[in-house]
Design a protein around this motif. Sequence first.
Motif, PDB file in Angstrom:
ATOM      1  N   SER A  71       0.822  -1.211   0.000  1.00 42.21           N
ATOM      2  CA  SER A  71       0.000   0.000   0.000  1.00 42.21           C
ATOM      3  C   SER A  71       0.860   1.267   0.000  1.00 42.21           C
ATOM      4  O   SER A  71       0.377   2.338  -0.348  1.00 42.21           O
ATOM      5  N   GLU A  72       2.136   1.144   0.362  1.00 42.07           N
ATOM      6  CA  GLU A  72       3.074   2.269   0.340  1.00 42.07           C
ATOM      7  C   GLU A  72       3.867   2.316  -0.967  1.00 42.07           C
ATOM      8  O   GLU A  72       4.798   3.110  -1.100  1.00 42.07           O
ATOM      9  N   GLY A  73       3.532   1.444  -1.913  1.00 44.80           N
ATOM     10  CA  GLY A  73       4.186   1.461  -3.216  1.00 44.80           C
ATOM     11  C   GLY A  73       5.310   0.458  -3.402  1.00 44.80           C
ATOM     12  O   GLY A  73       5.937   0.417  -4.455  1.00 44.80           O
ATOM     13  N   TRP A  74       5.586  -0.357  -2.390  1.00 45.17           N
ATOM     14  CA  TRP A  74       6.630  -1.373  -2.500  1.00 45.17           C
ATOM     15  C   TRP A  74       6.100  -2.586  -3.244  1.00 45.17           C
ATOM     16  O   TRP A  74       4.966  -2.998  -3.047  1.00 45.17           O
ATOM     17  N   THR A  94      12.248  -9.439  -0.307  1.00 45.65           N
ATOM     18  CA  THR A  94      12.923  -8.297  -0.933  1.00 45.65           C
ATOM     19  C   THR A  94      11.892  -7.495  -1.714  1.00 45.65           C
ATOM     20  O   THR A  94      11.096  -8.056  -2.462  1.00 45.65           O
ATOM     21  N   TYR A  95      11.928  -6.181  -1.520  1.00 45.21           N
ATOM     22  CA  TYR A  95      10.994  -5.256  -2.159  1.00 45.21           C
ATOM     23  C   TYR A  95      11.759  -4.256  -3.017  1.00 45.21           C
ATOM     24  O   TYR A  95      12.932  -3.988  -2.761  1.00 45.21           O
ATOM     25  N   ASP A  96      11.047  -3.657  -3.982  1.00 48.07           N
ATOM     26  CA  ASP A  96      11.578  -2.500  -4.677  1.00 48.07           C
ATOM     27  C   ASP A  96      10.449  -1.533  -4.979  1.00 48.07           C
ATOM     28  O   ASP A  96       9.277  -1.881  -4.891  1.00 48.07           O
ATOM     29  N   ARG A  97      10.820  -0.295  -5.265  1.00 41.87           N
ATOM     30  CA  ARG A  97       9.872   0.716  -5.736  1.00 41.87           C
ATOM     31  C   ARG A  97      10.668   1.797  -6.447  1.00 41.87           C
ATOM     32  O   ARG A  97      11.854   1.982  -6.195  1.00 41.87           O
ATOM     33  N   LYS A  98       9.992   2.488  -7.350  1.00 38.01           N
ATOM     34  CA  LYS A  98      10.650   3.570  -8.065  1.00 38.01           C
ATOM     35  C   LYS A  98      10.925   4.700  -7.106  1.00 38.01           C
ATOM     36  O   LYS A  98      10.059   5.097  -6.324  1.00 38.01           O
ATOM     37  N   LYS A  99      12.145   5.210  -7.168  1.00 38.83           N
ATOM     38  CA  LYS A  99      12.545   6.320  -6.326  1.00 38.83           C
ATOM     39  C   LYS A  99      12.290   7.625  -7.085  1.00 38.83           C
ATOM     40  O   LYS A  99      12.602   7.714  -8.264  1.00 38.83           O
ATOM     41  N   ASP A 100      11.709   8.588  -6.406  1.00 39.37           N
ATOM     42  CA  ASP A 100      11.470   9.879  -7.044  1.00 39.37           C
ATOM     43  C   ASP A 100      12.798  10.567  -7.307  1.00 39.37           C
ATOM     44  O   ASP A 100      13.607  10.746  -6.391  1.00 39.37           O
TER      45      ASP A 100
END
Length: 52
Positions: free
Chosen positions: A23-26, A44-50
Amino acid sequence: MYEYKVETYKVKVAANEMNKLASEGWRVIAVTPNEAMGFGLVVTYDRKKDCI
């Protein structure tokens, strides 16, 4: 660019924690057994970094 996070969980709480981070974008990119402890999971998680 991406940012990464690695968390360890007991099996009983893993689904709730994974949903919370989703829900936090991960995004989950890998789930492996935690053999060092003999139980649990390493997630292991990832998400696009601003980028600025």
